[in-house]
Scaffold this motif. Sequence first.
Motif, short mmCIF file in Angstrom:
data_model
loop_
_atom_site.label_atom_id
_atom_site.label_comp_id
_atom_site.label_asym_id
_atom_site.label_seq_id
_atom_site.Cartn_x
_atom_site.Cartn_y
_atom_site.Cartn_z
N PRO A 422 44.96 51.22 43.98
CA PRO A 422 45.10 50.48 45.84
C PRO A 422 45.08 48.90 45.41
N TRP A 423 45.36 48.04 44.03
CA TRP A 423 45.33 46.71 43.53
C TRP A 423 46.32 46.18 43.72
N SER A 424 46.60 44.48 44.25
CA SER A 424 47.71 44.09 44.41
C SER A 424 47.59 42.51 44.71
N VAL A 425 48.31 41.81 43.94
CA VAL A 425 48.09 39.67 43.76
C VAL A 425 49.41 39.56 44.65
N PHE A 452 48.48 29.11 45.77
CA PHE A 452 47.06 29.99 46.60
C PHE A 452 47.56 30.74 45.55
N ALA A 453 47.18 31.81 45.27
CA ALA A 453 46.61 33.29 44.81
C ALA A 453 46.10 34.11 45.51
N LYS A 454 46.11 35.35 45.55
CA LYS A 454 45.69 37.01 46.02
C LYS A 454 44.99 38.09 45.65
N LEU A 455 43.61 37.95 44.87
CA LEU A 455 43.82 39.18 44.55
C LEU A 455 43.35 40.07 45.58
N GLN A 456 43.74 41.74 45.54
CA GLN A 456 43.31 42.01 46.60
C GLN A 456 43.68 43.85 46.41
N ARG A 457 41.83 44.85 47.26
CA ARG A 457 41.91 45.77 47.03
C ARG A 457 41.98 46.32 48.03
N ILE A 458 42.89 47.55 48.59
CA ILE A 458 42.84 48.27 49.29
C ILE A 458 41.93 49.14 49.75
N ASN A 459 41.09 49.71 50.89
CA ASN A 459 39.80 50.41 50.37
C ASN A 459 41.01 51.79 50.44
N ASN A 460 40.90 52.40 49.88
CA ASN A 460 40.76 54.30 49.79
C ASN A 460 39.73 55.16 49.63
N ALA A 461 39.10 55.56 51.06
CA ALA A 461 37.93 56.30 50.67
C ALA A 461 37.67 57.53 50.59
N VAL A 462 37.27 58.20 50.30
CA VAL A 462 37.31 59.83 49.27
C VAL A 462 35.68 59.44 49.88
N SER A 463 35.99 60.52 50.24
CA SER A 463 34.29 61.54 50.76
C SER A 463 33.96 60.84 51.47
N GLY A 464 34.64 59.57 52.71
CA GLY A 464 33.63 59.01 53.75
C GLY A 464 33.22 58.03 52.67
N GLY A 466 34.28 54.20 51.10
CA GLY A 466 35.23 53.15 50.25
C GLY A 466 34.68 52.23 50.29
N TRP A 467 36.03 51.55 49.70
CA TRP A 467 35.06 49.58 49.54
C TRP A 467 36.53 49.09 49.10
N SER A 468 37.06 47.79 49.57
CA SER A 468 37.86 47.33 49.40
C SER A 468 37.29 45.44 49.16
N PHE A 469 38.21 44.65 48.48
CA PHE A 469 37.67 43.46 48.55
C PHE A 469 39.50 42.63 48.43
N ASP A 470 38.52 41.23 48.57
CA ASP A 470 39.78 41.06 49.18
C ASP A 470 39.37 39.49 47.83
N THR A 503 36.25 34.54 49.97
CA THR A 503 36.49 36.62 49.49
C THR A 503 35.51 36.84 50.84
N VAL A 504 36.33 38.28 50.62
CA VAL A 504 35.54 39.27 51.48
C VAL A 504 35.11 40.64 50.62
N LEU A 505 34.50 41.35 51.17
CA LEU A 505 34.00 42.69 50.13
C LEU A 505 34.05 43.38 51.42
N GLY A 506 34.12 44.43 51.61
CA GLY A 506 34.07 45.80 52.72
C GLY A 506 33.63 46.74 51.77
N LEU A 507 32.84 48.12 52.72
CA LEU A 507 32.26 48.56 52.45
C LEU A 507 32.35 50.14 53.73
N VAL A 508 32.89 50.95 53.22
CA VAL A 508 32.64 51.76 54.26
C VAL A 508 32.04 52.56 54.17
N ILE A 509 31.13 53.86 54.03
CA ILE A 509 29.87 54.66 54.19
C ILE A 509 30.10 55.82 55.69
#
Length: 617
Positions: A422-425, A452-464, A466-470, A503-509
Amino acid sequence: MTRIALLALLFACLSASTTALAQEDFDLDAIDAELEAEEEAAARGELDLDAIDAEVDAEDDFNLDELDAIDAGEDEGEWGEGEDDEGPPVLPVFGATTFSATSTTVAQYRFDNFNANVYDDDFFAFWERFEFAMQGEKLRLNARLDAFVPLGTSDCPEGSESLCFLKYDVRLERFTLHYEDDGLKLDMGDSYAVFGRGIALSLRRVDQLGFDSPLRGGQVAHTMGRATFRVLGGAVNPQNLDPAVLRIIDTPADQLRRGFDAADRDWILGTALELKLGANNEVLAGMHHVRTWFATDSIGRENDVNIAGAYVSAPALLDGSLALYLEGNAVFRRQKLASTDPTRSTGHAFYGSAQFQTGNLSLLLEWKDYDNFSNAPSNLTGDSWRFYSAAPPLERDEERYRGIHHSRGGRLQIDYGFLPGPWSVSATLTAYGWAEDIEQDPWDGILVTHVFAKLQRINNAVSGVGWSFDLYGGYRRESYLHDPPGDEVGQWGLDWQVIHATTVLGLVINQHSIELTVNHRQERQLTFDYVNFVRGYASLTWSIAGKLRISPTLNWNTEKAGTPSLYPGLEVRWDFASGSFLRLFGGQTPGGRVCSGGVCRDVPEFQGVLGELVIRL
């Protein structure tokens, strides 16, 4: 009327109303959200030319969101069609016809907005917009009614009329008749238009800036085989209510009463030819011409602009790995004052982009060369909505770029995805020169470098779950390429410096989600002396099943003296039906310069409460 009573009236109006108007209001929180989405797309290197062309076609057809749903048969609220209906009614001329309506009500109470005008403080405002559409087999009709009512305003003393701009207004703001059959498209009334990438002509809604300036006249487009010919003509019809300041703009008037020689409006005549080339239509080539007669200015000066250009687009070469775009335009200006001889000047605009994608790697290269170029009365006109062109700036809209009309340089962006993870730069380098003086070469003016630069993690929810990070950060510097006037700095001296991070931090439950966003900018700018200030915002959004969102926000800005440095706020949004929602906001948002598509404007601070109810039928 006390403030408490006015606040009660605000929420009472929202509760009692069942209709609503769509507003491109200046809510900077909404602007930040849109800019953040654009920023993320740009950082991933998503230069989707097909999507751009589709968007242009949709705007040219005056295609509202409601009409998209009608065409797709997905609008559950269509009038005249339901589970027990035999089908839509058949009307004369239209044939089988479906109907849709969108109503938005905006009610707000504004406190002190920290400017010197006391006549735009402490008042209640009600804005109603009703959009109606009926879609037949070949014919479509759109209409929009706008109404604005200010209450609780101060009495205006004699001689202060220019400051007392809040007033009642009701009008038929938009009316369009669209016909389409066998390759022929015809628009009469208000319609949007974009040629190429919008460098020569861009008449569209720009929600971030609160602009809505279609062409009131006619457009005809006819497709024969691989060729499409298009001609348009009419007067620009800007939206009469400025949502940023709630000012009613009476000039130019909506009615074209005085014929084609009216001198108080901007007239445009344009033609375009587009050809599909290649065995599979993989190349699109076009040419266009735009003639603009601008309204006579306050000193009686005439301003005319001719723009001629051509472009080539190849969005899917090498099995979709390579996308190319190249456009060139030449501008010829004429200014004439009274009986004096006219003065003439020329300019040009060249823009090109190339995107290559293979496997996990994507490369994007853009180049611009703009010399004394804009479709506006002048490059420095005070009315931002009168820029009828949108040259790509190569900068994020979050930046306050300058000298877009006279600049030269490029941008390189590299994206890499660690697939299948799920990671990209992403990394981007922008470098260009600009100058306000058209007699000065852009590379002799001010040099802009932005990395400028960016590090990103796309949410890949497992069993409902997941989390994302920018994480996004960069450094932007504007330096003098010559010795500027004065003794403060010399060549290569600093004019403007920005250090920024987001920075953006996301959490899905399951059906719950939480998103934390923090953006901070440390800036140093030379005015009469160097000034240091900070800008930024933080928001925490809790969402339940995408239906209910609660967002406390905090903005900070130390740029302007005499205004607060902290701006707290709270927004609640409830999406109670498809396309329908209720939004409430209370608190403060800072003002400042906002940019989009190469055009910028200044918006004021906001302090108060606002409610918006949108109902779609």
